[in-house]
Scaffold this motif. Sequence first.
Motif, mmCIF file in Angstrom:
data_model
loop_
_atom_site.group_PDB
_atom_site.id
_atom_site.type_symbol
_atom_site.label_atom_id
_atom_site.label_comp_id
_atom_site.label_asym_id
_atom_site.label_seq_id
_atom_site.Cartn_x
_atom_site.Cartn_y
_atom_site.Cartn_z
ATOM 1 N N VAL A 74 0.801 -1.383 -0.323
ATOM 2 C CA VAL A 74 0.227 0.078 -0.149
ATOM 3 C C VAL A 74 0.976 1.175 0.073
ATOM 4 N N SER A 125 2.788 1.586 -3.475
ATOM 5 C CA SER A 125 1.980 1.902 -4.446
ATOM 6 C C SER A 125 1.339 3.506 -4.406
ATOM 7 N N LEU A 126 0.980 4.027 -3.185
ATOM 8 C CA LEU A 126 0.913 5.199 -3.089
ATOM 9 C C LEU A 126 1.810 6.069 -3.543
ATOM 10 N N LEU A 155 4.955 7.439 4.437
ATOM 11 C CA LEU A 155 3.920 6.155 3.975
ATOM 12 C C LEU A 155 4.447 4.891 4.405
ATOM 13 N N SER A 202 -8.360 4.835 6.195
ATOM 14 C CA SER A 202 -7.251 4.182 5.411
ATOM 15 C C SER A 202 -6.314 5.162 4.995
ATOM 16 N N SER A 219 -4.587 5.131 2.079
ATOM 17 C CA SER A 219 -4.939 6.099 0.816
ATOM 18 C C SER A 219 -5.730 7.126 1.192
ATOM 19 N N PHE A 236 -5.101 10.840 -0.413
ATOM 20 C CA PHE A 236 -5.992 11.447 -1.584
ATOM 21 C C PHE A 236 -6.569 12.763 -1.021
ATOM 22 N N THR A 282 -12.245 7.380 -0.273
ATOM 23 C CA THR A 282 -11.993 6.145 -0.395
ATOM 24 C C THR A 282 -12.799 4.941 0.315
ATOM 25 N N GLU A 324 -8.215 0.532 0.567
ATOM 26 C CA GLU A 324 -6.628 1.151 0.257
ATOM 27 C C GLU A 324 -6.243 0.847 -1.227
ATOM 28 N N LEU A 325 -5.637 1.691 -1.824
ATOM 29 C CA LEU A 325 -5.196 1.619 -3.165
ATOM 30 C C LEU A 325 -3.941 0.627 -3.040
ATOM 31 N N CYS A 326 -3.938 -0.543 -3.837
ATOM 32 C CA CYS A 326 -2.819 -1.119 -4.153
ATOM 33 C C CYS A 326 -2.639 -1.904 -5.319
#
Length: 337
Positions: free
Chosen positions: A10, A13-14, A181, A266, A268, A272, A324, A328-330
């Motif tokens: 995570v 990726s972020l 992060l 989260s 993410s 964001f 979100t 989570e963005l992954c």
Amino acid sequence: MNRLAGRLGVPLSLFALVAVVATIVYAVSPNSLQQAVIVILINIVLVVGLYVFTGNSGVYSFGQLAFAMLGAYVGGLLVMPTALKQVQVPNAPEFLRSVTFVPAAAVLIAGLVAVLVAIPIAVPLSRIGGLSAGLATVAMLISMNVVASEWSDLTRGRRGLSSIPTTTTLTWALVWVLVALVVAGVHQTSSSGRQLRASRDDEVAAAASGVWISLRRGQAFILSAFLNGVGGALFGMFLGSVSPSVFYLDYTFIVIAMLVVGGARSLSGAVFGAVVVGVLQEFLRRVEDGSLLGLDVPSRPGLANVALGVLLVAMLLRRPHGLTGGRELCWWRQRAA
């Protein structure tokens, strides 16, 4: 390998997404927008720092920027040339007036000083929650602001420090975004972080399962203080000056709004929210001063604050878990714990 990917997937990726977008925008933008990109990156560090405590514990803190203010003063004093310190803070302790650190060391020390201040505060604060904790953190912010405003020998009072070397570049901002992060990602997937998130979802059940809630909250609070101290030092070295009014109520509510808009549950969402609100602020700032797209239009003072307030209310009504929704963005399919 899967365990490592689960902990770092995570945050990496972020970071990859933020780094690519920030680098491209910075490369093709005029100087004013380049500065805005760096400010957004610093805000990511601050919002992620707030997320480490608030997002994982469910206890809203309105005082984390007190550590950012502390970090800004510590970092500014450490990187300032000794000759300039003899003029600006002649009554400061001798060891402080006689040394100058490189920016990277100054930022790290600023975070560690924030940790030292946070440890005694975390002991009583971690034992309370809800509205009581919120009021306690407000009191902490006000108290530190008063100290910074009145300790003229070290902070120059309300005048603040000036002529701080401006060393926060795009590269350094991205480096510390990566650090923030990774630290936040590793914490939330650790045993301590999972226990804290369990107490957020059901405090009674978590306590009955043997979770030492006050300890987990205290650990997250101290880690949050470190990241906010780092973010404050970066911001002070970006502005070239720092005063007590910079890290006070206005900035506090903006950082909280970033977390709420993105989604407080989260990592993410923290990222964001910082980006979305930061871009919106920059757009509205240009509308306010009448410089949007180079057109000569009437200024609209206060528009940014009104629009941010409307956005926050709309998000609370329509999407209470933020943009979100706690996900989570992954680069593989995974949902937030």
